[in-house]
Design an enzyme around this catalytic site. Structure first.
Site, PDB file in Angstrom:
ATOM      1  N   HIS B  83      14.412   3.142   1.462  1.00 25.65           N
ATOM      2  CA  HIS B  83      14.110   4.888   1.023  1.00 25.65           C
ATOM      3  C   HIS B  83      15.923   5.226   1.780  1.00 25.65           C
ATOM      4  O   HIS B  83      15.781   4.573   3.069  1.00 25.65           O
ATOM      5  CB  HIS B  83      13.292   5.706   0.825  1.00 25.65           C
ATOM      6  CG  HIS B  83      13.985   6.812  -0.577  1.00 25.65           C
ATOM      7  ND1 HIS B  83      15.155   7.456   0.113  1.00 25.65           N
ATOM      8  CD2 HIS B  83      13.935   7.001  -0.949  1.00 25.65           C
ATOM      9  CE1 HIS B  83      15.470   8.438  -0.880  1.00 25.65           C
ATOM     10  NE2 HIS B  83      14.063   8.275  -1.771  1.00 25.65           N
ATOM     11  N   GLY B 171      22.332  22.096  16.673  1.00 28.18           N
ATOM     12  CA  GLY B 171      21.977  21.010  17.867  1.00 28.18           C
ATOM     13  C   GLY B 171      22.915  20.262  18.117  1.00 28.18           C
ATOM     14  O   GLY B 171      24.020  20.402  18.366  1.00 28.18           O
ATOM     15  N   GLY B 184      19.107  12.457  12.779  1.00 24.59           N
ATOM     16  CA  GLY B 184      19.927  13.678  11.625  1.00 24.59           C
ATOM     17  C   GLY B 184      18.308  14.334  10.993  1.00 24.59           C
ATOM     18  O   GLY B 184      18.603  13.762  10.449  1.00 24.59           O
TER      19      GLY B 184
END
Lengths: 348, 348
Positions: B83, B171, B184
Site C-alpha cells: 500500500h 513540524g 511524514g
C-alpha cells in the site's frame, strides 16, 4: 463580433396536410432575416417541427407570424395524434445560438406572447427560462390534461392542475369558440437540444434498451419487493435516451436528446454507448444527427477523434468519420451544422 | 440532545507485528472515553486500520496518543508493503458521526498536529477538510513520491511536488534521524466512508469488472484511436468501485467505497449492481459491509426493502435481509453498526 443569432423551433399541431404546413412555413420565410432551416412533418404524431434562425428581432417576428398563421389555419377540434399537445402551436421555444443569452431569449418569448395577445384572444403560456414560476418551467407539466381537459381547466371544473399551473400567463381565460379552435399556446426559451441516435449492430433492441437506461441521465428505476422505489443516475449528463429497434436497417438505436451538448458532447455519448455495447460483444455501426447541430459540437468531437487537426473543415470531417455519421445515415455538414446551413441558405 | 460523537480511523504502517500493533492500540484504549471499534491488520499491505470513537476531546487525545506511540514503536526505514504510504501514521482522519460538523473535525485535526508538534520534531501534514489549501485536500496527492522520495522532497532535491504540496504544514522541514524513522504524518477530516462489497454469482470477475466501471463515480475512460481521452461519469454518486474475483467463495465482488452514504445509500448501490448484473443474466448473492456502517444507512435501506417497518430493529433486519448481508458473509448489527457497537462496547 459576429451578429447575434437565435433559433426558434415551433411544433405545430398539423403533420398531415402538407399544403397547410407549407402556407404556415411561407409566412415565416416571408419575414426579412428569418431563415427556415428545417420542416419535419410527422404523420402519426400529427405534428410538424419547424426550425428557423436569424437575428433576435427577425426571429421574434417570424414566431409571431407563425403563431398567427397557425391560429388561422388549424383547428384543435379536429386534431387527434399520438404526441401530447394542448394547442395549435403546442410549443415555441427560442434558443440562444450565438452572442445571445438565455435571458434575451426569455425576453423574446415574453414579447411574442405580448404581441400575439394584442391581436388574438387565445390562452398563452410561458415555459422554460421564460416561465413565470418554477412549477411552470417544464412543458409536460403545463400541458397535463392536454387539449381534451382544457375546457374544464379554464372553466373551473375538475383538473389535475394546481393553482400554480392551471391558468395561462396571458390572454383568454374563458372557453370561447376561438379558444376551442386554438387550444393553449406555449412559448418559451431553452438551451439548444441535439437529437442524436447511436446505431447498434443488432436486430431487435435488446442491447440498445439496456444501454439506453444506463446512459440516460434519469438512470434506472430500482424497486424492492416491498414496494420501495429509488433511482440511480445515468452515465451521461442532461441526456434523455432509450433503445429502439430500427427494423428497416436491421439495427437498433440508442435514441437520445442531448439537452446540453456542452455537458454531454456527441463523442462522449457515442463512445459511452460503444463501451457499453462492447460489454455485450456487440459493435456500433455509426450514428445519426437528426436535424441541426451547433458547429462547436462538431469541432469538439473532431478534436477528440483527431487531436492534431486544427482547421474547422478537417475537424468536421474527423467528427463525421469518428462518429460514423454517414454509415447508415446521411450527414451533409452544409445542411446539418447550424452555422453552415445558415451560410448556405443566405448566400443565393 | 445526544452527546457529540466523532470517529477516528488512523492507518499505521505496521501490519505484521501483532504485538507492536497491540501496544499501539492499548494506548488508545487507555484514554478515558475512547472506544476502539476495530483493528484490521493487513499483512501484504503491511498496514493496520484502527477505528475508534467517542466524544471529540477524548478522540483527539486518542489520536495524539496513537501518533506518539507509532513514532516510538515504528521505523519507516524498515518498511516495505504493497500500500502507498509516507510515514508511520500514514493517515489519521477525524470523521463527524453525531452532532458534530466537518469543521469541528477539521479543528480536531489541527489541534492534534499542534500538540504532536510540541513534543516531536516530525513533518506533519493536514488533508481533507483540514487542508490548508485546495491542492492539499487529496491524500494521494500529498503522498506522491511516498517515503522513498521524502528525503529529496524535504531537502530541496528533485521532486514531483509543486511548492503548494511539497512541504509539511507543521513540524520538521529537514531530514533528520527522527524524520527518517517517522516519515511524514498526515492528519485530517473527512466524511464517513462505508466499505461495501456486492457479491456477484460468477467465477472470475468478468461481469463484476464491467459493473464496477459503470457504477464508480469516475465512470469509464473513453479513448479515440487518435489519442483523444474523455470520461463518462458513473451511475453512483461519490463511489469508488471495481470488480474483483473472490476465488475462495467461487464468486466475484463489486468492491466499493461509499464516500457519502447519504448521496449513495447501500440499497441504491446494491440494486444498481443487481440491475446491471441482470443485463448479463447473472444474479447477485448478497453483499458485505466491511467494518462499520452508520445506523441511519441501515434504517434507510430497511425502509426501502420494507416500507411498512417503523422501529429500528425491524428496519435493520429488513436491510440485512434485503441486502443479503449474511448470505456469504457475517453481519452482526452489534458489531457493524457504529452506534450499536459503541453501546455494546461501553456497557461492560
Amino acid at each position: 463580433m459576429e451578429s447575434k443569432l437565435v433559433e426558434c423551433v415551433p411544433n405545430i399541431s398539423e403533420g398531415r396536410d402538407l399544403e397547410k404546413i407549407a402556407r404556415i412555413v411561407d409566412v415565416v420565410e416571408a419575414i426579412d432575416g428569418c431563415t427556415v432551416l428545417g420542416v419535419e412533418p410527422d404523420h402519426d404524431y400529427h405534428r410538424t417541427v419547424i426550425t428557423f434562425a436569424g437575428e433576435p428581432d427577425a426571429v421574434m417576428n417570424g414566431a409571431v407570424a407563425l403563431i398567427e398563421a397557425s391560429i388561422l389555419e388549424l383547428d384543435m377540434r379536429q386534431h387527434k395524434g399520438e404526441h401530447p399537445r394542448m394547442g395549435v402551436v403546442d410549443v415555441c421555444p427560442f434558443v440562444p445560438l450565438r452572442n445571445t443569452t438565455m435571458e434575451e431569449c426569455a425576453d423574446l418569448a415574453r414579447q411574442t406572447v405580448h404581441i400575439v395577445n394584442q391581436r388574438h384572444d387565445v390562452p398563452l403560456f410561458l415555459y422554460g427560462a421564460a416561465a413565470s414560476r418554477p412549477e411552470r418551467t417544464v412543458l409536460s407539466h403545463l400541458r397535463k390534461g392536454e387539449y381534451e381537459q382544457f375546457q374544464a381547466r379554464l372553466s373551473g371544473g375538475d383538473t389535475i392542475h394546481t393553482d400554480h399551473t392551471r391558468m395561462p400567463d396571458l390572454g383568454a381565460t374563458e372557453w370561447t369558440e376561438t379558444v376551442a379552435k386554438s387550444g393553449g399556446i406555449t412559448v418559451g426559451a431553452r438551451p439548444i437540444l441535439v437529437a442524436y441516435n447511436v446505431n447498434v449492430d443488432e436486430r431487435g433492441a435488446k442491447v440498445s434498451k439496456k444501454i439506453g437506461s444506463i446512459v440516460r441521465s434519469s438512470g434506472r428505476l430500482l424497486k424492492s419487493d416491498g414496494g420501495g422505489k429509488v433511482r440511480s443516475r445515468g452515465m451521461l449528463t442532461s441526456v434523455q435516451g432509450m433503445g429502439v429497434p430500427v427494423d428497416e436497417l436491421g439495427i437498433s438505436q440508442v435514441s437520445m436528446n442531448l439537452l446540453d451538448v456542452d455537458a454531454c458532447p456527441l463523442h462522449v455519448a457515442f463512445k459511452t454507448c460503444e463501451s457499453l455495447a462492447a460489454d455485450h460483444d456487440v459493435s456500433l455501426c455509426g450514428s445519426e444527427v437528426v436535424g441541426l447541430v451547433p458547429l462547436q459540437a462538431m469541432l469538439d468531437a473532431g478534436l477528440f477523434f483527431d487531436p492534431e487537426a486544427s482547421d474547422d473543415r478537417t475537424l468536421v470531417t474527423a467528427a463525421m468519420d469518428g462518429l460514423g455519421l454517414n454509415h447508415h445515415h446521411r450527414f451533409d455538414p452544409h445542411e446539418h451544422i447550424i452555422e453552415w446551413a445558415l451560410n448556405s441558405e443566405v448566400k443565393p
